[in-house]
Motif scaffolding. Structure first.
Motif, PDB file in Angstrom:
ATOM      1  N   TYR A 182     -48.945 -16.519 -39.706  1.00 30.34           N
ATOM      2  CA  TYR A 182     -48.339 -15.981 -38.493  1.00 30.34           C
ATOM      3  C   TYR A 182     -46.879 -16.379 -38.339  1.00 30.34           C
ATOM      4  CZ  TYR A 182     -52.109 -13.544 -36.123  1.00 30.34           C
ATOM      5  OH  TYR A 182     -53.051 -12.620 -35.764  1.00 30.34           O
ATOM      6  N   GLU A 183     -46.413 -17.325 -39.110  1.00 32.00           N
ATOM      7  CA  GLU A 183     -44.994 -17.678 -39.054  1.00 32.00           C
ATOM      8  C   GLU A 183     -44.115 -16.527 -39.535  1.00 32.00           C
ATOM      9  OE1 GLU A 183     -44.506 -21.346 -41.159  1.00 32.00           O
ATOM     10  OE2 GLU A 183     -45.545 -22.527 -39.619  1.00 32.00           O
ATOM     11  N   GLY A 209     -41.288 -11.263 -34.302  1.00 35.69           N
ATOM     12  CA  GLY A 209     -40.870 -11.750 -32.991  1.00 35.69           C
ATOM     13  C   GLY A 209     -40.524 -13.224 -33.032  1.00 35.69           C
ATOM     14  N   LEU A 210     -41.369 -14.018 -33.683  1.00 36.01           N
ATOM     15  CA  LEU A 210     -41.079 -15.453 -33.833  1.00 36.01           C
ATOM     16  C   LEU A 210     -39.820 -15.668 -34.655  1.00 36.01           C
ATOM     17  CD1 LEU A 210     -44.577 -17.090 -34.514  1.00 36.01           C
ATOM     18  CD2 LEU A 210     -43.151 -17.333 -32.472  1.00 36.01           C
ATOM     19  N   GLN A 211     -39.694 -14.916 -35.737  1.00 33.40           N
ATOM     20  CA  GLN A 211     -38.515 -15.098 -36.583  1.00 33.40           C
ATOM     21  C   GLN A 211     -37.230 -14.749 -35.838  1.00 33.40           C
ATOM     22  OE1 GLN A 211     -39.289 -12.896 -40.210  1.00 33.40           O
ATOM     23  NE2 GLN A 211     -40.432 -14.607 -41.079  1.00 33.40           N
ATOM     24  N   HIS A 212     -37.297 -13.730 -34.988  1.00 33.55           N
ATOM     25  CA  HIS A 212     -36.104 -13.315 -34.234  1.00 33.55           C
ATOM     26  C   HIS A 212     -35.671 -14.406 -33.256  1.00 33.55           C
ATOM     27  CE1 HIS A 212     -33.298 -10.638 -32.183  1.00 33.55           C
ATOM     28  NE2 HIS A 212     -33.844 -11.028 -31.038  1.00 33.55           N
ATOM     29  N   ILE A 213     -36.605 -14.914 -32.479  1.00 35.28           N
ATOM     30  CA  ILE A 213     -36.238 -15.883 -31.447  1.00 35.28           C
ATOM     31  C   ILE A 213     -35.877 -17.228 -32.065  1.00 35.28           C
ATOM     32  CG2 ILE A 213     -38.580 -16.757 -30.958  1.00 35.28           C
ATOM     33  CD1 ILE A 213     -37.832 -16.592 -27.973  1.00 35.28           C
ATOM     34  N   VAL A 250     -39.471 -22.810 -36.298  1.00 29.39           N
ATOM     35  CA  VAL A 250     -40.325 -21.823 -36.942  1.00 29.39           C
ATOM     36  C   VAL A 250     -41.311 -21.237 -35.941  1.00 29.39           C
ATOM     37  CG1 VAL A 250     -42.028 -21.470 -38.792  1.00 29.39           C
ATOM     38  CG2 VAL A 250     -40.107 -23.020 -39.159  1.00 29.39           C
ATOM     39  N   ASN A 251     -41.569 -21.974 -34.876  1.00 26.50           N
ATOM     40  CA  ASN A 251     -42.565 -21.561 -33.899  1.00 26.50           C
ATOM     41  C   ASN A 251     -42.049 -21.905 -32.503  1.00 26.50           C
ATOM     42  OD1 ASN A 251     -44.983 -20.579 -32.883  1.00 26.50           O
ATOM     43  ND2 ASN A 251     -46.139 -22.427 -33.329  1.00 26.50           N
TER      44      ASN A 251
END
Length: 439
Positions: A270-271, A275-279, A296-297
């Protein structure tokens, strides 16, 4: 009051959010705490469609071949409610107690089995669920209470005490890969069989009191602006995040196909959520301390009512007090939201056989998780908080949508822009030369 489980070596201790142990409370005599729990992930099945019509125990020394061997323990005033944060769980209690009921037992001749019988009306059929628990009892010095609730602790290793209306709803998180766990159809009934050892504990070890009078997000009245605890809120972050960064992360998380999520879940990846990568990329470009640019999270904390608490972005986690976060790893968005940044899976450190520590980008602990490290993917929750944000926090989402209008969410004077040297405009499409914020 909210509680959490704290690992101390190989021992688990129930504590308040500030780390203080829960005051000891125990039963005077050996007691079996019955707490039927049913998982309903379908929006078209409500409490009015569910009945717990049977609860019985098989006494010591009986073989159960005849129905008369079982002793009825179903209260006359049994009630079904949603007393825990996850509304997909239905729990049976009584008119004056939401979290089950209790019966006295002889620890030298305890019941051999618990039988629960559920009736569920679905849109297409009525279904009966028969759930059998084969039990072994271990009386410890910790207390006199043998509780079905203890089987659901995150740090446990045996199947959880949860009933299901469809075998397809069962996950490894519930069965814990126990080979003795069985679920399947027999005619029009669902039959569940499992074996558990119940170790005695004290009432105070279970943390059930907080659910008896708990108030959940679904019971609140969200507000658009706040008048109190403004300084404490500001002190919980080291930087302001432009609202459009969070909006974009949420939008990207919401567009992920179910098939992609199934792959990430199976591969613990899920990493890779965009959306996570953008923020996290925004933080890794802008965090005031360059040493902490390793996000990363994330974890989200949201103000809902004009009080002293944040609501957790993930529905199963407790509230915390405003002003208690580690600001060096947090960004604030408007008046409602704190984004806490965490390191990834590669940084987790094992705790015993069935636990690990999650670390913040500042190198300090975030929390410990009661699950094997090879089964962990904490980014699942980060992605889930982004994906479900607009439904869980509609008022905060409404304020985010006002980006560009509401000054609480945008101060253009504080944005830095890259001024690009543009060649002949005829050689470029419009999107390639629009001035972009440095975010």
């Amino acid at each position: 009051m909210q509680t959490a489980i704290q690992k101390i070596g190989d021992t688990s201790l129930l504590v308040t959010p500030d780390g203080k142990p829960i005051p000891h409370k125990d039963a005077e005599q050996p007691t079996l705490h019955i707490m039927p729990k049913l998982y309903i992930p379908y929006s078209d099945i409500g409490l009015g469609n569910i009945t717990l019509f049977g609860a019985s125990v098989l006494p010591f020394g009986k073989n159960g071949e005849q129905g008369k061997d079982f002793i009825n323990i179903l209260p006359e005033d049994v009630r079904l409610t949603h007393p825990v944060p996850n509304i997909r769980f239905v729990i049976a209690g009584t008119s004056d107690r939401r979290m089950g009921w209790e019966i006295p037992i002889d620890p030298n001749r305890p019941p051999q089995q618990i039988q629960l019988l559920w009736w569920v009306e679905t849109s297409t059929e009525d279904r009966i669920i028969e759930h059998y628990f084969d039990l072994e009892f271990e009386l410890t010095q910790q207390g006199n209470v043998f509780s079905m609730a203890s089987l659901n602790f995150a740090v446990g290793e045996e199947p959880r005490a949860v009933s299901f209306i469809d075998p397809r709803d069962v996950s490894e998180a519930s069965t814990r890969n126990d080979p003795s766990y069985q679920i399947g159809y027999l005619d029009d009934r669902v039959i569940i069989r499992q074996s558990n050892q119940i170790r005695s504990c004290a009432w105070s070890d279970l943390g059930l009191e907080e659910f008896e009078n708990a108030v959940y997000l679904r019971d609140t009245e969200p507000v658009a602006t706040f008048k109190t605890h403004l300084e404490e809120f500001a002190s919980d972050a080291c930087i302001e995040m432009p609202a459009h960064v969070l909006k974009e992360a949420i939008s990207r998380a919401k567009t992920i196909a179910d098939s992609q999520e199934e792959f990430w879940f199976g591969e613990k990846q899920y990493e890779h959520c965009p959306g996570l990568q953008h923020i996290c990329q925004w933080w890794n470009n802008n965090a005031p301390n360059p040493e902490y640019r390793r996000a990363v999270n994330i974890y989200l904390w949201v103000r809902v009512e004009d009080d002293s608490e944040y609501w957790a972005g993930w529905y199963e986690c407790p509230n915390i007090e405003i002003g208690t976060l580690s600001p060096d790893r947090c960004a604030k968005v408007g008046q409602h939201i704190i984004v806490e940044f965490l390191q990834g899976h590669g940084s987790y450190t094992p705790i015993g056989r069935n636990g690990f520590m999650v670390w913040g980008v500042d190198g300090e602990p975030f929390w410990d998780v009661g699950a094997p490290l090879d089964q962990a993917d904490e980014a699942y929750y980060g992605h889930g908080m982004l994906k479900g944000f607009s439904e869980r926090f509609p008022m905060a989402w409404e304020q985010l949508q006002s980006f560009g209008v509401n000054s609480a969410y945008q101060d253009v004077s504080k944005l830095n822009f890259n001024i690009l040297e543009v060649p002949d405009l005829d050689d470029l499409d419009e999107s390639s030369y629009i001035q972009q914020p440095n975010d």
